[in-house]
Design a protein around this motif. Structure first.
Motif, PDB file in Angstrom:
ATOM      1  N   THR A  32      33.437  33.766 -17.033  1.00 27.12           N
ATOM      2  CA  THR A  32      33.050  32.948 -15.871  1.00 27.12           C
ATOM      3  C   THR A  32      32.820  33.450 -14.554  1.00 27.12           C
ATOM      4  OG1 THR A  32      35.347  32.075 -15.360  1.00 27.12           O
ATOM      5  CG2 THR A  32      33.798  30.700 -17.050  1.00 27.12           C
ATOM      6  N   LYS A  33      32.443  33.301 -13.407  1.00 28.81           N
ATOM      7  CA  LYS A  33      32.359  33.860 -12.080  1.00 28.81           C
ATOM      8  C   LYS A  33      34.012  33.870 -11.553  1.00 28.81           C
ATOM      9  CE  LYS A  33      27.864  32.498 -10.266  1.00 28.81           C
ATOM     10  NZ  LYS A  33      27.040  31.924  -9.252  1.00 28.81           N
ATOM     11  N   VAL A  34      34.721  32.824 -11.873  1.00 25.99           N
ATOM     12  CA  VAL A  34      36.038  33.029 -11.749  1.00 25.99           C
ATOM     13  C   VAL A  34      36.717  34.240 -12.045  1.00 25.99           C
ATOM     14  CG1 VAL A  34      38.475  31.882 -11.958  1.00 25.99           C
ATOM     15  CG2 VAL A  34      36.612  30.439 -11.851  1.00 25.99           C
ATOM     16  N   ALA A  35      36.582  34.681 -13.226  1.00 28.37           N
ATOM     17  CA  ALA A  35      37.178  36.110 -13.742  1.00 28.37           C
ATOM     18  C   ALA A  35      36.637  37.027 -13.116  1.00 28.37           C
ATOM     19  CB  ALA A  35      37.057  36.349 -15.266  1.00 28.37           C
ATOM     20  N   GLN A  36      35.245  37.152 -12.556  1.00 27.99           N
ATOM     21  CA  GLN A  36      34.584  38.087 -11.854  1.00 27.99           C
ATOM     22  C   GLN A  36      35.344  38.191 -10.425  1.00 27.99           C
ATOM     23  OE1 GLN A  36      30.349  37.526 -12.055  1.00 27.99           O
ATOM     24  NE2 GLN A  36      30.295  37.098 -14.184  1.00 27.99           N
ATOM     25  N   PHE A  37      35.463  37.046  -9.985  1.00 31.39           N
ATOM     26  CA  PHE A  37      36.216  36.824  -8.604  1.00 31.39           C
ATOM     27  C   PHE A  37      37.576  37.999  -8.414  1.00 31.39           C
ATOM     28  CE2 PHE A  37      38.942  34.613  -5.632  1.00 31.39           C
ATOM     29  CZ  PHE A  37      38.568  35.086  -4.648  1.00 31.39           C
TER      30      PHE A  37
END
Length: 343
Positions: free
Chosen positions: A51-56
């Motif tokens: 998800t974008k959370v992990a990328q963040f």
């Protein structure tokens, strides 16, 4: 003691965001993997990491091109995740399933069964339309899944001010239908059937070494006769592999068993003879070039098939080309796994 555990693996070095993949307990990994005894826990972790959370988090935990194990393990997993575990796990399971269906549609997959254009229709154009719809549905489903996971975890982590759940089409990793690519892969599958690597009467890899027995293919056809679930055929003819493992590629019809003749025979068995010209024209139009369909197909085999084959198998071809030179005087293909001292 870790070999029989499922987990999550990824490419250690990437110039883009890392792609986290499900690691089956029958598969091995090289250096980087997060292993867990419980498959549901694995699917939960996989859902978070993609998800974008992990990328963040990785944007500052691993700002370089290198994604180490400690970087991945430093991503926090708060207790609130337990409240969404079942929902996230089910979405993650669906993502894995849809991605695997996409991967298994191409012959470099270990679980490849048959070509997706080999369907119970009499026109390859109709088969492609069905395949295109299937691909679009899978693409849209995966995109919706990823956006839903983004929404769930952005809310859990309280990152609404930093991130949005939307996913761009270019970031969805399953393939959509591509007429040129898919017709070329269909031709590759047909060549595999010519050599006995595959068979239209049975799914999966049929022969890739060991004792060769031509009679096996006649038995397959006999067993398949009259079974509604078998993927062939509208004509009463059968399609068997080449007996001597040598298929000529010539600039004209010098041999009755050259590769163009065999390919036309394959198309007529797979889709029937009623629409044979229309099917060959559809294939020729997808390949490009001018002239009659048979001429366009012959030109493809003469000039481009082997280059495409080497590209698919990353310069480790399983069909070997014998070539007399630049003037296309004589060429022939053999199947590596059927090579004999007298070939």
């Amino acid at each position: 003691e870790f070999w029989d555990m499922s987990g999550v693996t990824w490419g250690k070095i990437s110039s883009a965001s890392p792609s986290f993949r499900y690691l089956d307990n029958k598969q091995m990994y090289q250096e980087t993997a997060v292993l867990q005894e419980n498959k549901n826990d694995t699917l939960m972790v996989l859902s978070v990491l993609n998800t974008k959370v992990a990328q963040f988090f990785l944007s500052f935990l691993a700002p370089t091109l290198n994604f180490q194990l400690q970087d991945i393990c430093s991503i926090p997993l708060p207790d609130q995740l337990k409240a969404v575990k079942t929902e996230a796990m089910e979405i993650g399971k669906n993502c894995v399933s849809e991605s695997k269906k996409d991967w298994d549609s191409f012959e470099i997959s270990l679980d490849f069964q048959h070509h997706p254009l080999l369907r119970k229709v009499s026109a390859i154009a109709e088969a492609f339309t069905q395949w295109q719809t299937e691909c679009d549905d899978r693409f849209n489903q995966l995109k919706a899944n990823e956006e839903e996971l983004n929404r769930i975890f952005i809310d859990i982590y309280g990152l609404q001010d930093e991130l949005t759940p939307g996913v761009e089409d270019k970031d969805v990793t399953v393939r959509t239908a591509d007429l040129g690519r898919d017709i070329r892969s269909f031709i590759s599958y047909a060549v595999g059937c010519m050599f006995g690597r595959y068979s239209i009467y049975k799914e999966g890899l049929i022969y890739a070494g060991g004792k060769w027995n031509y009679n096996d293919y006649e038995n397959m056809a006999w067993i398949a006769e009259g079974k509604p679930e078998v993927l062939s055929f509208y004509s009463k003819t059968h399609f068997f592999p080449d007996q001597d493992n040598i298929i000529p590629i010539c600039d004209d019809e010098y041999f009755v068993d050259d590769i163009v003749h065999k390919f036309i025979e394959f198309v007529s068995v797979a889709y029937g003879t009623d629409n044979l010209y229309e099917n060959l024209k559809f294939i020729a139009d997808a390949l490009g070039g001018k002239g009659q369909p048979k001429d366009v197909i012959r030109n493809y085999f003469l000039n481009d098939f082997y280059k495409d084959h080497c590209k698919i198998y990353q310069k480790r071809p399983i069909y070997w080309l014998f070539d007399s030179g630049k003037k296309n005087g004589f060429k022939a293909l053999i199947y590596m796994h059927r090579y004999q001292p007298d070939t």
